[in-house]
Design an enzyme around this catalytic site. Structure first.
Site, PDB file in Angstrom:
ATOM      1  N   ASP A   1     -11.057   3.100   4.159  1.00 16.22           N
ATOM      2  CA  ASP A   1     -11.349   1.668   4.035  1.00 16.22           C
ATOM      3  C   ASP A   1     -12.838   1.426   3.819  1.00 16.22           C
ATOM      4  OD1 ASP A   1      -9.288  -0.174   3.936  1.00 16.22           O
ATOM      5  OD2 ASP A   1      -8.936  -0.172   6.093  1.00 16.22           O
TER       6      ASP A   1
ATOM      7  N   LYS B   1       0.832  -1.206   0.000  1.00 16.02           N
ATOM      8  CA  LYS B   1       0.000   0.000   0.000  1.00 16.02           C
ATOM      9  C   LYS B   1       0.870   1.260   0.000  1.00 16.02           C
ATOM     10  CE  LYS B   1      -3.805  -2.368   2.328  1.00 16.02           C
ATOM     11  NZ  LYS B   1      -4.444  -2.699   3.617  1.00 16.02           N
TER      12      LYS B   1
ATOM     13  N   GLN C   1      -4.545  -1.400   9.815  1.00 20.23           N
ATOM     14  CA  GLN C   1      -4.449  -2.712   9.191  1.00 20.23           C
ATOM     15  C   GLN C   1      -5.069  -3.790  10.090  1.00 20.23           C
ATOM     16  OE1 GLN C   1      -3.222  -3.440   6.031  1.00 20.23           O
ATOM     17  NE2 GLN C   1      -4.029  -5.485   6.431  1.00 20.23           N
TER      18      GLN C   1
END
Length: 293
Positions: free
Chosen positions: A120, A53, A97
């Protein structure tokens, strides 16, 4: 005749280039999109995802804040860090995460993120906006699947889509998105409690597997000509592989490709799209900040 391979890498590159172009315009106005990435612990898969990422952010001309915390970090400590990031005007998106260590409540952490920075798309406000069809961040993997279908001109209007899996990250949101009027599919959701799974799968025009079980979908479960999207990423032992394992999906690729019309490989199918849609969400967050949205 084998199925047409859906090249997620190629389509993802188009999305990332668009995000890079938009980033360049923002930087010309003195704004550099920035994503804060928070990783608790050293889970090898999570470290690999975070590294990928951050590399994608750099390639798009974006900034990242890499916040790596020890496994024993408390929930209160993590919430304090998120609060600071929420208030930092230089940070446009926040990504924690997952999975988190078991002593930390994931729902509490996700809910603590400011919805305007929830790139997200996991915050309850983001989920509510998605369900109601209101503007907001869409979860990256489900959104990426929709883009794959669109880019390959796979018909969705009136199509029967079968979703195998009901996770909050993929199954539930993707099933919802497929029913949007601009997609207009009829959706069946299958899960561990579903009877006669093969029978449901054989009725699908579009079959999406996101169950986390390697090789779950076999050729005899697929209607000839169906489009098959494999979201699963599973590690299976392979002594011949350099790392001692290889990645496979939820679909028996070699068998199913002889039956389907389209199929995504693992790796190289849905995976690259997830990162591409994240990058798109970050630049969108920066644009919204500029517009005062």
């Amino acid at each position: 005749m084998s199925a047409q391979l859906i090249d997620g890498k190629l389509i993802a590159q188009k999305i990332r280039q668009d995000a890079a172009d938009r980033t360049q315009k923002l930087r010309a106005r003195g704004i550099q999109p920035c994503l804060a990435v928070v990783l608790v612990g050293e889970d090898p898969a999570s470290v690999s995802y975070v590294t990928a990422k951050e590399r994608a952010l750099e390639e798009a001309g974006m900034a990242s804040q890499d916040i790596r915390l020890p496994q024993e970090t408390s929930e209160i400590e993590l919430l304090t860090i998120i609060d600071k990031l929420n208030q930092d005007p230089q940070v446009h998106g926040i990504l924690v995460q997952l999975p988190l260590p078991k002593h930390i409540n994931e729902d509490r952490i996700i809910t603590a993120i400011e919805p305007a920075k929830d790139v997200d798309g996991f915050h309850p406000v983001s989920v509510g906006n998605m369900v109601l069809g209101r503007p907001g961040f869409l979860p990256c993997t489900p959104h990426g699947v929709l883009v794959l279908l669109r880019e390959l001109s796979i018909p969705t209007n009136g199509a029967h889509a079968v979703m195998v899996g009901r996770s909050n990250i993929v199954g539930k949101p993707l099933a919802n998105l497929l029913t949007r009027r601009d997609i207009n599919a009829t959706v069946t959701v299958c899960h561990t409690g579903t009877r006669d799974l093969a029978d449901h799968c054989r009725r699908a025009d579009i079959l999406i597997a996101a169950a986390g079980r390697p090789g779950l979908i076999t050729a005899d479960m697929v209607r000839p000509g169906a489009a098959v999207i494999d979201v699963g990423v599973n590690r299976v032992e392979d002594p011949a592989a350099k790392k001692g394992y290889r990645l496979v999906g939820d679909v028996d690729f070699e068998g199913v490709k002889e039956v389907a019309s389209f199929i995504t490989p693992v790796p190289g199918g849905v995976g690259p799209m997830t990162i591409a849609m994240l990058i798109q969400n970050v630049v969108q967050a920066a644009e919204h900040r500029l517009q005062g949205v």
